[in-house]
Structure formats: C-alpha cells, structure tokens
Scaffold this active site. Structure first.
Site, PDB file in Angstrom:
ATOM      1  N   CYS A   1      66.360   3.473  16.560  1.00 55.25           N
ATOM      2  CA  CYS A   1      66.284   4.875  16.148  1.00 55.25           C
ATOM      3  C   CYS A   1      64.939   5.155  15.515  1.00 55.25           C
ATOM      4  CB  CYS A   1      67.400   5.172  15.173  1.00 55.25           C
ATOM      5  SG  CYS A   1      68.965   5.114  16.000  1.00 55.25           S
ATOM      6  N   GLU A   2      63.919   5.167  16.328  1.00 57.83           N
ATOM      7  CA  GLU A   2      62.586   5.433  15.791  1.00 57.83           C
ATOM      8  C   GLU A   2      61.626   5.635  16.957  1.00 57.83           C
ATOM      9  OE1 GLU A   2      61.689   2.384  12.905  1.00 57.83           O
ATOM     10  OE2 GLU A   2      59.572   2.661  13.316  1.00 57.83           O
TER      11      GLU A   2
END
Ligand code: LLP
Length: 442
Positions: A365-366
């Site tokens: 998640c980045e």
C-alpha cells in the site's frame, strides 16, 4: 532476452535456470520465489579463489560478503568451496555457525558492533574482527582479557577514494560512517591505540570503497593508498602489517547500462589489484601481505532471479502502464531505496520480443512500491510468470514483512533439480512473536 550463462530459453519457449524450467518452478513452489543457480555461485567463488592461487601464490583468502545473501545453505556452499566469509551481525554469525562454517575463516565487520555480538564472536573463535571505532577496540580488549585470549583484529581504514556509484552505497568518502580516515590522522591514532592494548593483536588493515563499482582504477588507487599508509605506519611504529583486506564492491549486470562481466573479467580486476600490491610492496620495502577480498554482490547477484505472477494491469493512456505482481518492496526494496534498474522477462513467453516499456509494481500500500520502471516486455497478461533477473544480492537480505506480506522462500537449482534453501513463511510465522498484554484482552 539478455542471455546470461545461467539462463536459457528451452524448446517450450520458457525461461530455464540451472537446467530447470522457471514456469514449472513457479507452479511447483508458488510465487513470489527467489531462485538461485548453484553452479553460478560456485563458479564465481572459484574464479576469485583461483586468481589468488594462480597470481598471488595462494597467499590470501576470498571471503564471501554474506550480507549480500545469508542463509545456512549459502554458508554450506562457501564451506565446501573452502573460502571464508565476512559477517556483520550476531545474526549472520549465528547463521554461519549453524551451518558449521569454520570460525577460523570468519571475519566480522560493522561500524557499531554490539558488545554482545563481539562476545559471541570471541566465544566462538572468530578469526579476525575488523575494528571500526576506538570504543570497539576498548571493548574487544576487555572481552579478550576476560577470556584470557589475544584477539586478532584489522583496522578499517578510509583511504578517501571516491568511487562512481550510487551515493548511498559509497563508503570510503571522507564523509562516511565507516573507517578511520588516513587524511585527518585518525587512522594513525587508532593504530597507536590498538598497539597499546595487550589483548588485541593488530594483523592489518581493511578498506572497502563502495559497491556496484566497475572502475578498476578506484580499486587500485585504494589498494595503493592503504599500502602507502602501511609503509608510513611501519616507519613510525616499527610494526609491519601482515594482512590486507580490500573489501568487495565489484559491479554486476542489472541491465544493459552495465557491462556484462564474465568470471574472467573479475579475475582481471583482482589481477590488477595484485600487481599494484606487489609493486607497492617492492617499492616500499614491505612484505607482500596476506590478501583478503570480500566480494558479495558479484558472487551471488547474477545467480539469482525472482519469479512473480502477473496480477492487475493498469494502463494509464499516454502516461504509464503498471504491471502489478504478487511481490513488491517487501521482497526487493532496491528500487525504493536506490532507484535500481533491472531486466525482466516473461518466463512463460521468454522467446517473444519486447514490445513495450512498463513499470513493475508491487502489492504494497504505497505508490513507491515498484520493482523497476521502464522495463521492456512483451505485452503481459494476468497469470504470466514474470522473472526479474540479477536479484540474488541484497534482495532477500533486505526483505521485510512490510504489510505483513510473506518474505518469499528461496530455492537452489542445480542440474535441473530444485530444493528449498529457505522455506515459505506461514501466517503463524507472522504472529509468532506478537503478544497481547492481558489488559488489552478485555
Ligand atoms: N565488505 C564490506 C565491508 C562491505 O561493506 C560490503 C558491502 C562488502 C564487503 C560487499 O560488497 P559487494 O561485493 O557486495 O559490493 N544494499 C546495497 C549494497 C550495500 C553494500 C554494503 N557493503 C544494495 O542493495 O545495492
């Protein structure tokens, strides 16, 4: 495809490594998967070993810099090949000893070794410790005195050589957390400090000028400067060094911006170093020191590939195409850290020409979770097996459980036979050390 001598395309048009079909490996072991070609690892270890044997009368030892990839099997291979290893933490030392690696061929490094790591090293007979601070010299002297032994040490010297590589992996500039500078006199002070202690024995000097370096001249210059320093020290203290450890740092092929070195090319580099050392020894009237080299990346990087399965594909018209895989920065943080470049191919359609440039995205998640950008590939489809090449060094060793993803398992392939060297993690592994204090359970 960029044909390394470890990789082939077989009759099915599949990528093959170490005689094994990469698509079958992905099916059998799952993805993401680190795959290592044993023959290449051994070939590189032997290339370094042979140059010391053939051009320096065997007066030296190759140490595999195990920070590049450490697990018990790799120490077992190094042991069979009769080379040494360098370790940089209690954890690497423990792993080496677990593989019954002989302590008399282990050198220990680190700019801030902990007292308990030093004690662990001494208790297990680690051959040589590379001192990197005055505090460490004092602690070592104390620990050795308590054990009634004299511990061999090298001092890490910063010869101030600039090597052209990524700034984060340059280690011998004046501004470095590593080593004692020759230029500002701290190296000389440290030699005198170590010589004043009774339970540590100064065997010689160490230097390491950085990593992923292709310039022969940088290595040669560093070696010459350390030899000059050794002569200066001999003149001032009467003490002549016995060992010279020139570190690692030889570059490898990641993509076509890098030279494609063969084992013989690394041999040439080391030959140049040996010539420089012999010349200096003659000129400066020093005896030829026992030579240590610490290659990590060049032994293991090209032996390794990572296999992924392609999942989501996002084509942002006129901007970029993302091909997402089931791995990410948790198995390879090198793009996130250094904007590293890689070569990739579709293992199940390895003979197809590349038709587009894509970014390989991970599943974390980045936004910065990318494995590589602008990689040339045939048009990928979900379900394709994507192979990223030259991932053997500093991928597994810098992997994490970020987002509580599993660190992938690793397999070793030899003559078509594949076996685990690091088993897969399980969900239980992820929570094994977690605990919930009683008061949170209500
Ligand atoms: N000796 C010392 C003292 C070192 O610090 C290193 C690497 C080596 C030997 C081995 O160097 P090699 O032959 O592998 O270049 N994480 C970075 C690399 C950091 C290298 C640190 N020291 C990367 O992923 O590129």
């Amino acid at each position: 495809m960029n044909a390394r001598d470890t990789l082939k395309i077989n009759a099915d048009g599949h990528l093959e490594i170490g005689g094994a079909d990469a698509v079958e490996l992905a099916q059998r072991f799952g993805t993401p998967l680190y795959v290592f070609d044993e023959a290449h690892i051994r070939k590189m270890m032997n290339a370094y070993k042979s140059v010391i044997e053939n051009f320096y009368g065997g007066n030296g030892l190759v140490l595999y810099a195990s920070k590049a990839f450490a697990c018990t099997a790799i120490y077992a291979i190094a042991k069979q090949e009769e080379i040494g290893v360098d370790v940089v933490s209690g954890g690497e030392l423990y792993t080496a000893l677990s593989a019954e690696f002989p302590a008399e061929k282990i050198y220990m490094h680190g700019n801030n070794k902990l007292e308990r790591e030093l004690a662990f090293a001494l208790d297990n007979g680690v051959k040589n410790i590379v001192v990197d601070s005055l505090r460490e010299a004092d602690i070592l002297d104390k620990l050795a005195a308590e054990r009634n032994i004299v511990q061999n040490v090298l001092i890490r010297i910063n010869p101030g050589v600039e090597a052209h590589t990524h700034a984060f992996v340059q280690t011998a500039r004046t501004d470095s957390k590593f080593g004692f500078s020759v230029a500002d006199g701290t190296a000389e002070q440290t030699v005198k400090h170590v010589l004043s202690k009774s339970n540590i024995n100064l065997r010689g000097f160490h230097c390491h000028i950085g990593s992923q370096i292709f310039e022969k001249q940088s290595f040669v210059l560093a070696a010459e400067k350390v030899m000059d320093f050794a002569a200066d020290i001999k003149e001032k203290t009467g003490v002549e060094i016995k060992e010279l450890n020139l570190g690692g740092g030889f570059g490898v092929w990641y993509n076509d911006e890098d030279p494609k070195f063969k084992p013989e090319d690394y041999v040439d580099y080391v030959k140049a170093l040996i010539v420089a050392i012999k010349d200096k020894a003659k000129k400066l009237k020093l005896s030829e020191p026992f030579l240590l080299l610490e290659p990590g990346r060049s032994i293991i990087a090209e032996a390794g590939i990572t296999l992924y399965t392609v999942g989501a594909i996002k084509d942002i018209a006129g901007v970029k195409k993302y091909v997402a895989v089931d791995g990410g920065m948790f198995d390879n943080p090198r793009y996130a850290l250094y904007q590293s470049k890689y070569t990739a191919l579709l293992a199940n359609r390895a003979a197809e020409p590349a038709t587009e440039k894509v970014s390989i995205a991970g599943k974390c998640c980045e936004s910065g979770d990318l494995i590589a950008v602008d990689v040339a590939l045939p048009k990928a489809n979900s379900g394709d097996v994507l192979a990223v090449l030259t991932t053997g060094a500093y991928n597994y060793s810098m992997a994490s459980n970020y987002n509580r993803n599993f660190i992938p398992p690793a397999i070793l392939v030899n003559c078509g036979k594949a076996e685990y060297i690091i088993k897969p993690q399980t969900y239980e592994d992820l929570t094994r050390n977690d605990c919930i204090p009683e008061r949170l359970k209500k």
